[in-house]
Design a protein around this motif. Structure first.
Motif, short mmCIF file in Angstrom:
data_model
loop_
_atom_site.label_atom_id
_atom_site.label_comp_id
_atom_site.label_asym_id
_atom_site.label_seq_id
_atom_site.Cartn_x
_atom_site.Cartn_y
_atom_site.Cartn_z
N ARG A 1 1.10 9.29 -5.87
CA ARG A 1 1.49 10.67 -5.56
C ARG A 1 2.52 11.19 -6.56
O ARG A 1 2.48 12.35 -6.97
N GLN B 1 0.83 -1.21 0.00
CA GLN B 1 0.00 0.00 0.00
C GLN B 1 0.86 1.25 0.00
O GLN B 1 0.56 2.23 -0.71
N ASP C 1 0.69 3.93 -2.99
CA ASP C 1 0.35 5.33 -2.69
C ASP C 1 1.45 6.27 -3.17
O ASP C 1 1.16 7.34 -3.71
#
Length: 275
Positions: free
Chosen positions: A193, A185, A189
């Motif tokens: 980003r 995760q 992420d």
């Protein structure tokens, strides 16, 4: 024999025929299989033979020679080299088609708006269904270029062993699922980003489309561009090394550690279940 029947073949040959295929010759010609220990090479050939005996291969408009069958089987066996064939229990058939299939599909954006788009599928992995591979992509596999269609789609099959394709396959003994989830995760992420900031991503941006696709792309890199994956997301590399019981970083030649070749992922490789 009908024309349609002549387009079809299968892996379920007699054991003698399978053993007589050019296993060692083909193995030495596939770059990502080089660097394996002698015992690993022997094990890989055994697993490849078991795949040919137990999985049905259906060829639609594609002609496969003996070396093609072996190359496909050996690369399919690579992820389970230190596991076993039970990890591929979620399917019985591999279907090879000439080219990726383009379909019109409905896609919903972050605001809930639905639009019709054309998506190209070079491969598909169906829950408890067949593996579908496009020969035009498949025949390019085997190099240290970061892409491998059969490994990508088999990663989805491993993912689906636990149910929904969510980027979390079953764990081997000693592995912690909570740690896996946290590491993947965090990497997913960070990739998202990075793309939101407009920066060049450290891995193929296709991995940001879904956690299941992140896993599949990470598995491709693990076996075909391990130095890139280890540099970008070391925790993800360690998790995959624990799952597969392999360290391909040590097998990748240093001269293959430059920029990726010109291949790119088709717009779609994932199954309809995770659209």
């Amino acid at each position: 024999m009908s024309f349609f029947a002549r387009l079809k073949g299968w892996f379920g040959q007699g054991s003698g025929e399978i053993e007589a295929l050019p296993w060692r010759e083909v193995l030495t010609q596939i770059p990502i299989l080089q660097g394996l220990a002698e015992s690993e090479q022997a094990r890989l050939c055994e697993l490849g033979q078991a795949l040919l005996a137990r999985k049905t291969l259906t060829l639609l408009g594609v002609a496969f020679g003996p070396a093609d069958r072996v190359a496909l089987a050996l690369q399919a066996a690579l992820p389970i080299l230190h596991l076993d064939l039970q990890w591929y229990r979620g399917f019985r058939e591999i279907i090879v088609i000439p080219e990726p299939v383009t379909r019109r599909e409905s896609v919903q954006d972050e605001f809930g708006l639905v639009s019709e788009v054309e998506e190209e599928h070079a491969g598909e992995s169906w829950q408890q269904g067949p593996l579908v591979l496009a020969w035009s992509e498949l025949c390019e596999d085997g190099g240290w270029d970061g892409y491998n269609l059969v490994i990508h789609e088999l990663a989805h099959k491993l993912d689906m062993l636990g149910g929904e394709a969510d980027g979390v396959p079953p764990m081997r003994p000693g592995m912690a699922m909570a740690r896996w989830r946290a590491d993947f995760q965090a990497a997913f992420d960070e990739l998202c980003r990075c793309l939101e900031r407009g920066e060049a991503p450290p891995i193929d941006p296709y991995a940001a489309t879904h956690p299941a696709e992140f896993l599949a792309v990470a598995c491709e890199l693990f076996f075909t561009r391990p130095r890139q994956l280890a540099a970008a997301y070391p925790a993800v590399y360690r998790q995959l090394a624990a799952l597969f019981g392999q360290d391909p970083f040590s097998r990748q030649p240093e001269e293959e550690d430059g920029d990726q070749a010109g291949r790119s992922h088709p717009a779609e490789r994932h199954p309809p279940e995770i659209l």
